[in-house]
Design an enzyme around this catalytic site. Structure first.
Site, PDB file in Angstrom:
ATOM      1  N   HIS A 146      60.204  48.070  44.842  1.00 42.86           N
ATOM      2  CA  HIS A 146      61.371  48.680  44.203  1.00 42.86           C
ATOM      3  C   HIS A 146      61.761  49.956  44.938  1.00 42.86           C
ATOM      4  O   HIS A 146      60.902  50.733  45.338  1.00 42.86           O
ATOM      5  CB  HIS A 146      61.059  49.027  42.742  1.00 42.86           C
ATOM      6  CG  HIS A 146      61.140  47.849  41.820  1.00 42.86           C
ATOM      7  ND1 HIS A 146      61.165  47.966  40.461  1.00 42.86           N
ATOM      8  CD2 HIS A 146      61.230  46.524  42.082  1.00 42.86           C
ATOM      9  CE1 HIS A 146      61.257  46.767  39.908  1.00 42.86           C
ATOM     10  NE2 HIS A 146      61.279  45.871  40.875  1.00 42.86           N
ATOM     11  N   TYR A 154      64.220  53.383  32.182  1.00 45.41           N
ATOM     12  CA  TYR A 154      63.657  54.349  31.233  1.00 45.41           C
ATOM     13  C   TYR A 154      64.799  54.770  30.314  1.00 45.41           C
ATOM     14  O   TYR A 154      65.718  55.457  30.749  1.00 45.41           O
ATOM     15  CB  TYR A 154      63.104  55.568  31.971  1.00 45.41           C
ATOM     16  CG  TYR A 154      61.826  55.306  32.734  1.00 45.41           C
ATOM     17  CD1 TYR A 154      61.835  54.660  33.972  1.00 45.41           C
ATOM     18  CD2 TYR A 154      60.602  55.714  32.222  1.00 45.41           C
ATOM     19  CE1 TYR A 154      60.656  54.420  34.666  1.00 45.41           C
ATOM     20  CE2 TYR A 154      59.421  55.485  32.909  1.00 45.41           C
ATOM     21  CZ  TYR A 154      59.450  54.842  34.129  1.00 45.41           C
ATOM     22  OH  TYR A 154      58.286  54.609  34.811  1.00 45.41           O
ATOM     23  N   PRO A 182      51.444  57.262  29.997  1.00 50.20           N
ATOM     24  CA  PRO A 182      51.883  56.297  31.013  1.00 50.20           C
ATOM     25  C   PRO A 182      53.316  56.469  31.507  1.00 50.20           C
ATOM     26  O   PRO A 182      53.732  55.775  32.428  1.00 50.20           O
ATOM     27  CB  PRO A 182      51.718  54.945  30.303  1.00 50.20           C
ATOM     28  CG  PRO A 182      51.739  55.250  28.843  1.00 50.20           C
ATOM     29  CD  PRO A 182      51.206  56.634  28.686  1.00 50.20           C
ATOM     30  N   LYS A 213      51.108  56.982  36.494  1.00 47.62           N
ATOM     31  CA  LYS A 213      50.183  57.627  37.438  1.00 47.62           C
ATOM     32  C   LYS A 213      48.709  57.229  37.297  1.00 47.62           C
ATOM     33  O   LYS A 213      47.918  57.457  38.218  1.00 47.62           O
ATOM     34  CB  LYS A 213      50.266  59.156  37.273  1.00 47.62           C
ATOM     35  CG  LYS A 213      51.573  59.747  37.712  1.00 47.62           C
ATOM     36  CD  LYS A 213      51.693  59.740  39.219  1.00 47.62           C
ATOM     37  CE  LYS A 213      53.131  59.821  39.659  1.00 47.62           C
ATOM     38  NZ  LYS A 213      53.516  58.872  40.664  1.00 47.62           N
ATOM     39  N   TYR A 267      57.464  60.606  41.462  1.00 46.98           N
ATOM     40  CA  TYR A 267      57.316  59.225  41.005  1.00 46.98           C
ATOM     41  C   TYR A 267      56.678  58.348  42.088  1.00 46.98           C
ATOM     42  O   TYR A 267      55.779  57.557  41.801  1.00 46.98           O
ATOM     43  CB  TYR A 267      58.680  58.662  40.586  1.00 46.98           C
ATOM     44  CG  TYR A 267      58.572  57.417  39.739  1.00 46.98           C
ATOM     45  CD1 TYR A 267      58.409  57.503  38.360  1.00 46.98           C
ATOM     46  CD2 TYR A 267      58.593  56.153  40.313  1.00 46.98           C
ATOM     47  CE1 TYR A 267      58.275  56.381  37.568  1.00 46.98           C
ATOM     48  CE2 TYR A 267      58.460  55.016  39.541  1.00 46.98           C
ATOM     49  CZ  TYR A 267      58.300  55.138  38.167  1.00 46.98           C
ATOM     50  OH  TYR A 267      58.161  54.009  37.392  1.00 46.98           O
TER      51      TYR A 267
HETATM   52  C1  LIG Z   1      46.212  49.956  27.117  1.00 47.18           C
HETATM   53  C2  LIG Z   1      46.472  50.730  28.393  1.00 47.18           C
HETATM   54  C3  LIG Z   1      47.710  50.627  29.039  1.00 47.18           C
HETATM   55  C4  LIG Z   1      47.954  51.339  30.207  1.00 47.18           C
HETATM   56  N1  LIG Z   1      49.173  51.255  30.814  1.00 47.18           N
HETATM   57  C5  LIG Z   1      49.417  51.962  31.935  1.00 47.18           C
HETATM   58  C6  LIG Z   1      50.663  51.905  32.584  1.00 47.18           C
HETATM   59  O1  LIG Z   1      51.579  51.210  32.144  1.00 47.18           O
HETATM   60  N2  LIG Z   1      50.833  52.644  33.712  1.00 47.18           N
HETATM   61  C7  LIG Z   1      49.818  53.426  34.236  1.00 47.18           C
HETATM   62  O2  LIG Z   1      49.985  54.052  35.276  1.00 47.18           O
HETATM   63  N3  LIG Z   1      48.641  53.484  33.655  1.00 47.18           N
HETATM   64  C8  LIG Z   1      48.415  52.776  32.526  1.00 47.18           C
HETATM   65  N4  LIG Z   1      47.212  52.856  31.942  1.00 47.18           N
HETATM   66  C9  LIG Z   1      46.200  53.659  32.613  1.00 47.18           C
HETATM   67  C10 LIG Z   1      45.505  52.887  33.745  1.00 47.18           C
HETATM   68  O3  LIG Z   1      45.338  51.557  33.376  1.00 47.18           O
HETATM   69  C11 LIG Z   1      44.190  53.604  34.019  1.00 47.18           C
HETATM   70  O4  LIG Z   1      44.495  54.900  34.467  1.00 47.18           O
HETATM   71  C12 LIG Z   1      43.300  52.878  35.031  1.00 47.18           C
HETATM   72  O5  LIG Z   1      42.772  51.706  34.456  1.00 47.18           O
HETATM   73  C13 LIG Z   1      42.155  53.798  35.484  1.00 47.18           C
HETATM   74  O6  LIG Z   1      41.218  53.075  36.230  1.00 47.18           O
HETATM   75  P1  LIG Z   1      39.669  53.411  36.126  1.00 47.18           P
HETATM   76  O7  LIG Z   1      39.011  52.509  37.092  1.00 47.18           O
HETATM   77  O8  LIG Z   1      39.475  54.866  36.236  1.00 47.18           O
HETATM   78  O9  LIG Z   1      39.271  53.074  34.626  1.00 47.18           O
HETATM   79  P2  LIG Z   1      39.242  51.659  33.855  1.00 47.18           P
HETATM   80  O10 LIG Z   1      40.308  50.763  34.369  1.00 47.18           O
HETATM   81  O11 LIG Z   1      39.216  51.998  32.413  1.00 47.18           O
HETATM   82  O12 LIG Z   1      37.864  51.027  34.285  1.00 47.18           O
HETATM   83  C14 LIG Z   1      36.634  51.463  33.757  1.00 47.18           C
HETATM   84  C15 LIG Z   1      35.686  50.294  33.725  1.00 47.18           C
HETATM   85  O13 LIG Z   1      34.422  50.732  33.272  1.00 47.18           O
HETATM   86  C16 LIG Z   1      33.906  49.801  32.353  1.00 47.18           C
HETATM   87  N5  LIG Z   1      32.955  50.508  31.500  1.00 47.18           N
HETATM   88  C17 LIG Z   1      33.182  51.326  30.455  1.00 47.18           C
HETATM   89  N6  LIG Z   1      32.047  51.797  29.948  1.00 47.18           N
HETATM   90  C18 LIG Z   1      31.045  51.263  30.698  1.00 47.18           C
HETATM   91  C19 LIG Z   1      29.645  51.379  30.669  1.00 47.18           C
HETATM   92  N7  LIG Z   1      29.029  52.131  29.758  1.00 47.18           N
HETATM   93  N8  LIG Z   1      28.927  50.699  31.568  1.00 47.18           N
HETATM   94  C20 LIG Z   1      29.538  49.928  32.511  1.00 47.18           C
HETATM   95  N9  LIG Z   1      30.868  49.785  32.586  1.00 47.18           N
HETATM   96  C21 LIG Z   1      31.621  50.443  31.690  1.00 47.18           C
HETATM   97  C22 LIG Z   1      35.128  49.293  31.617  1.00 47.18           C
HETATM   98  O14 LIG Z   1      34.901  48.023  31.006  1.00 47.18           O
HETATM   99  C23 LIG Z   1      36.127  49.204  32.752  1.00 47.18           C
HETATM  100  O15 LIG Z   1      36.110  47.960  33.404  1.00 47.18           O
HETATM  101  C24 LIG Z   1      46.951  52.159  30.762  1.00 47.18           C
HETATM  102  C25 LIG Z   1      45.708  52.263  30.113  1.00 47.18           C
HETATM  103  C26 LIG Z   1      45.470  51.574  28.940  1.00 47.18           C
HETATM  104  C27 LIG Z   1      44.134  51.728  28.259  1.00 47.18           C
END
Ligand SMILES: Cc1cc2nc3c(=O)[nH]c(=O)nc-3n(C[C@H](O)[C@H](O)[C@H](O)COP(=O)(O)OP(=O)(O)OC[C@H]3O[C@@H](n4cnc5c(N)ncnc54)[C@H](O)[C@@H]3O)c2cc1C
Length: 389
Positions: free
Chosen positions: A72, A200, A291, A295, A382
């Site tokens: 995009h 948006y 969200p 980011k 963005y």
């Molecule tokens: C419902 C939802 C919608 C979202 N929508 C958007 C969006 O539209 N746009 C956007 O930019 N961001 C969005 N986000 C945020 C984005 O998805 C996160 O910032 C991103 O997933 C971060 O990645 P991460 O690897 O840090 O954490 P996560 O993706 O949360 O990964 C962490 C992993 O650790 C695992 N875990 C947890 N505890 C333990 C443990 N004790 N032992 C072992 N493993 C464990 C979890 O199962 C998971 O797989 C959203 C978040 C949520 C919750």
């Protein structure tokens, strides 16, 4: 068990770190609490900054992303039943790519399995130990048996509800947070997107976002109460509300079967520092953004890129300089993203404050849509910073 880097969590942060380390010949074990099916189907973010795409490409895990991702070059801001395009690429030279987080996770899991390095799903009772020493360890249960994984370093990539952050002794971390008095009701609908670009919408009934995941899947969100009861929202009511908030002469919202529905609360959250001893926090374990700025996923990838660089230098030369600045480097970017996400959230959502706030919000929206300088600032934030080197 023994490894160099123990990675807790197989989300975007943990899996990206594991592959970056693999490419440099550094061994790791990834421990994930959920099943492979669960993490590969968890629908979350979908907007990738160009820097994230560039990094995944350089890592050799972006073949499907380039085939199926949708590039995009702009977004639309819609209010007062008028639409204004922010031409991201014209203003910044960079673009964004729409590709679901679960697809990124799927590609990274496939790449990890190809390396034949360990990635353990459905581990239980994970706990981290001795992180203030130079022999930290992770204990967990796997297939019913208690295990201890000794390592040099632990990467806490276990998201907001993980165990790593809470294992740091009281008094070490400072927490900064902000709860918002609203959430997003999101749906995934089996229908072609109604627009080529994200919309948006700021409306007197509340904010709405038109996004997409593929040419056949639309992702739509409505501002709602943080504890909104989904039972009050049959599909017809959701579509009716979306039609009202996106209303624009000559434009129509396409309806289709709702495949998934959920409510997400919105918060800003940062802990400082992002490191304690040999434990490094990355991604949502250290910071959460609302969200609206798209980011979260991009920040998670940006953190582990810095962490991988520090670990590579340390293993190669014994120099800890990059690891020592890990937290400061990541927090600088995280706070910029926190501000931008807060700014977008405040500019676009219905704030049930006093009318003065509403007038300020409108003045900001009009400024962004009429000033190239203001639009460029929004666009630059963005699309995200370009990676150097
Ligand atoms: C419902 C939802 C919608 C979202 N929508 C958007 C969006 O539209 N746009 C956007 O930019 N961001 C969005 N986000 C945020 C984005 O998805 C996160 O910032 C991103 O997933 C971060 O990645 P991460 O690897 O840090 O954490 P996560 O993706 O949360 O990964 C962490 C992993 O650790 C695992 N875990 C947890 N505890 C333990 C443990 N004790 N032992 C072992 N493993 C464990 C979890 O199962 C998971 O797989 C959203 C978040 C949520 C919750």
């Amino acid at each position: 068990m023994r490894t160099q880097v123990a990675i807790v969590g197989a989300g975007p942060a943990g899996l990206t770190l594991a592959h970056l380390l693999h490419l440099e010949g550094i061994d790791s074990v990834v421990l994930e609490a959920r099943s492979r099916e669960y993490v590969e189907q968890r629908v979350r973010a979908g907007v990738l900054e160009q820097g994230t795409v560039d990094l995944l490409s350089a890592m050799g895990v972006a073949e499907r992303l380039h085939r199926e991702g949708i590039v995009h070059h702009g977004i639309e801001l819609r209010f007062d039943r008028r639409g204004y395009r922010i031409p991201l690429t014209d203003l910044t030279g960079r673009s964004i790519t729409i590709y679901g987080q679960q697809e990124v996770v799927r590609d990274l899991i496939a790449a990890r399995l190809d390396t034949e390095r360990p990635l353990l799903f459905e581990v239980e009772d994970v706990s981290v130990h001795d992180v203030a020493s130079d022999r930290p360890a992770v204990r967990f249960r796997y297939e019913g048996a208690a295990q201890e994984l000794e390592c040099d370093v632990i990467a806490g990539c276990d998201g907001f509800h993980g165990v790593c952050r809470d294992s740091i002794p009281a008094g070490v971390l400072t927490t900064y947070s902000r709860e918002y008095p609203f959430g997003w009701l999101g749906i995934l609908a089996a229908v072609a997107p109604s627009s080529d670009e994200l919309i948006y919408a700021s409306h007197e009934r509340g904010f709405a976002l038109h996004s997409l995941r593929s040419p056949d899947l639309s992702r739509l969100y409505l501002q709602c109460a943080p504890d909104e009861d989904l039972a009050d929202w049959p599909d017809e009511r959701i579509w009716e509300e979306l039609h009202m908030r996106f209303e624009l002469d000559g434009w129509a919202l396409h309806e289709g079967p709702v495949l998934e529905k959920g409510v997400t609360g919105m918060r800003s959250f940062v802990v400082e520092p992002m490191q304690y001893g040999r434990l490094y926090l990355a991604g949502d374990a250290a910071h959460i953004v609302p969200p609206t700025g798209a980011k979260g996923l991009n920040l998670a990838v940006a953190d582990v890129r810095v962490l991988a660089g520090g670990l590579v230098e340390w293993y190669a030369t014994g120099d800890t300089a990059l690891l020592e600045t890990y937290s400061a480097t990541c927090l600088k970017r995280a706070w910029r993203a926190e501000h931008f996400s807060y700014f977008m959230t405040h500019m676009l959502h219905r704030l049930d404050g006093d009318p003065f706030d509403a007038k300020l919000q409108r003045a900001q929206l009009e400024y962004v849509c009429s000033s190239e300088a203001a639009a460029t600032s929004l666009a630059e934030n963005y699309v995200g910073p370009a990676y150097v080197g």
